[in-house]
Design a protein around this motif. Structure first.
Motif, PDB file in Angstrom:
ATOM      1  N   PHE A 183       0.841  -1.196   0.000  1.00 21.76           N
ATOM      2  CA  PHE A 183       0.000   0.000   0.000  1.00 21.76           C
ATOM      3  C   PHE A 183       0.875   1.245   0.000  1.00 21.76           C
ATOM      4  O   PHE A 183       1.904   1.294   0.663  1.00 21.76           O
ATOM      5  N   SER A 184       0.472   2.224  -0.783  1.00 23.36           N
ATOM      6  CA  SER A 184       1.232   3.469  -0.854  1.00 23.36           C
ATOM      7  C   SER A 184       0.259   4.568  -1.244  1.00 23.36           C
ATOM      8  O   SER A 184      -0.939   4.331  -1.351  1.00 23.36           O
ATOM      9  N   ALA A 185       0.809   5.739  -1.440  1.00 22.80           N
ATOM     10  CA  ALA A 185      -0.044   6.863  -1.808  1.00 22.80           C
ATOM     11  C   ALA A 185      -0.731   6.594  -3.143  1.00 22.80           C
ATOM     12  O   ALA A 185      -1.805   7.112  -3.418  1.00 22.80           O
ATOM     13  N   THR A 186      -0.111   5.754  -3.962  1.00 18.85           N
ATOM     14  CA  THR A 186      -0.681   5.494  -5.289  1.00 18.85           C
ATOM     15  C   THR A 186      -1.417   4.163  -5.355  1.00 18.85           C
ATOM     16  O   THR A 186      -1.948   3.821  -6.395  1.00 18.85           O
ATOM     17  N   ARG A 187      -1.396   3.391  -4.271  1.00 17.92           N
ATOM     18  CA  ARG A 187      -2.122   2.119  -4.273  1.00 17.92           C
ATOM     19  C   ARG A 187      -2.817   1.969  -2.930  1.00 17.92           C
ATOM     20  O   ARG A 187      -2.225   1.538  -1.961  1.00 17.92           O
ATOM     21  N   SER A 188      -4.094   2.302  -2.891  1.00 22.57           N
ATOM     22  CA  SER A 188      -4.810   2.269  -1.618  1.00 22.57           C
ATOM     23  C   SER A 188      -5.581   0.969  -1.457  1.00 22.57           C
ATOM     24  O   SER A 188      -6.101   0.692  -0.396  1.00 22.57           O
TER      25      SER A 188
END
Lengths: 260, 260
Positions: free
Chosen positions: B14-19
DNA sequence: CCGAGGTGTTCCACTTTATGGAACTTGAAT
DNA sequence: ATTCAAGTTCCATAAAGTGGAACACCTCGG
C-alpha cells in the motif's frame, strides 16, 4: 491462535493510554505463554510492524504502521477532502475536529486536528469507541437500514452514560432523527464532558464512508455557538459530498439547508 | 517466508498510489502463488488488518491499522524522529549530523551527532547561523513562498563568503533549485571549510519544521561520497515525512524498509 | 557480596499451520 | 455458448508455531 490472530491482538493492545508494551504485559493481555509472546514481538519487530524503543524491552508500533495511515489518507480522496474540510472548520471554530471511519460496531479516528482554544478536546479517539454512543458512530449508522443496525448490535450493551442510547430501540429512534436533520450529536456519552456534532459522507465509487466531527467541551459552548458549528459542518459535509458524488446529500441538499 | 513476513510485505504494497489491492496484484508483487495470497489476504481480513471493499475482490487497510497510525503519529515528536534518522545516517556515513530549527532569519541546531571520522565537523549546538547562508537554513526557507522569504530578509546582508548568496535575488534563485532537487547544499559558507547537505521536513498538524543535515570537511569528501550522502539523506527525510504526514514528500515513493 | 523476585530468552519434542501445484469455480467479455 | 483471467479449494508435504521448563539478566535490599 494463529500468528495472524496474535499479531492483530497485539496491535489491539495499543491505545491512547498504552503507547508501548513489554513482553510480560502482552503475555498477560493476550493470555499467551511468555515464550510465545517474546518470539512474537521480536518477529513483529523484525517484520517492521513494531520497533523497540531503547535497546530492547518496550515495543511500540513501527514506521510501517504509522506510515500506512498517512499513505492511505493521501490515496483516498474521500478522507483527503473530508480532512481538508475539517481542518478549515477547526481553524474557523477553534474546537477539535477529526475524521473517523467505522469498523464493525466501533469507530476510530483517522485524522485529527487539535483545537486552538485554550480548553479543547485533547485526546482523540485513539481507541475505538462504540458506534452507538458517539456522534461519529451514529452519523454513519444512520446511513444503514434499521435491519443492518440491528444485526450489528444483536447483543445488548451496557449504557456508557445516562445521555447515551440505552438499548437498540432508543438507538434506532435517534438514528431516525439523525436522518431527518443530517447530523448526529452526542452529549456527555462515551467521552465524558464532551459534546460532538458529526456528519457522515460516503463515496459510492469506493464504498468508503467517513464521518466529519467537531468535538467541544460542553461547559464552554453556548447555544448560538453550537448552531454555528452545525451550520458550518453541514455546509462542509455537503461540499465533500458534492465532490465525491454522494447521492444521499445531493437529494437532501435543499431540505437540509437551515433557515438561518 | 513466514506468515508475519508476508503480512508485512502485503502492508508495504500500500502506498499513496495504491490504496487497495487484489489477490493477483499482491501475488505478483510478493512473488507468491495465488493460492497462498488468496488465503493470506482473507486471513488478514478476518484478523481485522484488512477489509474488503465491496462484496469481495479488493482489499484495503482496515480501521485497526489506520487508527493506530493516527493515534501514534503525534506520540513521538518530529524532532525525535528526525534525530533518530540523523543518528542512523551518521553511524553509516561517519560525518557529523544534526537536526536544526529556524527562528526568524536564523537557524540553530537542536541535536548533534559527532562523526566517527578522525576529521569531522564539530559545530556547537545552539549557536545561530544566518538562514540564508547554510544548508539547513535554505532547506527550510525553500518550503516558504518567495514573498515570505523576502519579508524575512528585508534588510540586505553582508555576504559571509564568496560561495554564499550575495543578495536576496541569488538566495531566491538557489531556493528554486532546492525545491527542484529536494535538498539544500552549502559549500564553504557560514562555516568555513565545511560542506553540508540538508533536507527539511514539516509536521502539518503542529506546523513544526526541522532540517536534517550532514556536514563534512570539504577537503576529504569525494564526488561519489557526496552523492551517497545525498541519496541517504533524501531517503531518511522521506521516512520522517511519511511518519509525520508531510505532504511535500508524499509524492515521491517511500521505501519503508524493515530494521535490517 | 549474595540471594530474592522480577523480566525476558532459549531449548526441544510435539502439534498445528502454511505451502504450492493442480484442479476447480466464478464472472465478465466476446 | 466459449474463452480467458481472477479467485478459490484440495491435499500431501514441509515448515512454522507451541508451551513447559531451564536458563540468563537485571535491580533491590539485606
Amino acid at each position: 491462535m494463529t500468528t495472524l490472530a496474535s499479531t492483530a491482538a497485539v496491535l489491539r493492545c495499543f491505545s491512547a493510554t498504552r503507547s508501548s508494551i513489554t513482553v510480560t504485559e502482552a503475555a498477560s493481555l493476550l493470555a499467551l505463554p511468555k515464550s510465545n509472546t517474546s518470539r512474537l514481538l521480536r518477529a513483529m519487530r523484525d517484520a517492521g510492524l513494531l520497533e523497540t524503543i531503547g535497546e530492547s524491552k518496550r515495543y511500540r508500533p513501527g514506521a510501517l504502521l504509522l506510515g500506512l495511515g498517512q499513505s492511505f489518507r493521501s490515496a483516498s480522496s474521500l478522507v483527503n477532502r473530508a480532512d481538508a474540510v475539517v481542518a478549515r472548520l477547526v481553524a474557523a471554530i477553534g474546537h477539535t475536529g477529526y475524521v473517523s471511519i467505522r469498523d464493525g460496531n466501533a469507530v476510530s479516528g483517522v485524522t485529527y486536528h487539535p483545537g486552538s482554544n485554550a480548553l479543547h478536546v485533547a485526546t482523540p479517539v485513539g481507541r475505538p469507541l462504540p458506534a452507538h454512543s458517539c456522534a461519529t458512530g451514529r452519523s454513519m449508522l444512520a446511513r444503514m437500514t434499521d435491519d443492518q443496525v440491528r444485526a450489528l448490535f444483536a447483543e445488548p450493551w451496557a449504557p456508557v452514560s445516562r445521555t447515551a442510547p440505552q438499548d437498540i430501540a432508543e438507538l434506532l429512534d435517534r438514528l431516525r432523527k439523525v436522518r431527518a436533520v443530517g447530523y448526529a450529536e452526542s452529549h456527555d456519552e462515551a467521552n465524558r464532558g464532551v459534546g460532538a456534532i458529526a456528519c457522515a459522507v460516503g463515496a459510492p465509487e469506493t464504498g468508503e464512508t467517513v464521518s466529519l466531527c467537531i468535538a467541544y467541551p460542553i461547559a464552554t459552548v453556548t447555544a448560538a455557538e453550537r448552531k454555528d458549528i452545525i451550520r458550518r459542518l453541514l455546509a462542509g459535509a455537503r461540499d465533500v459530498a458534492a465532490l465525491v458524488g454522494d447521492a444521499a446529500w445531493a437529494s437532501q441538499a435543499t431540505a437540509l439547508a437551515p433557515a438561518a
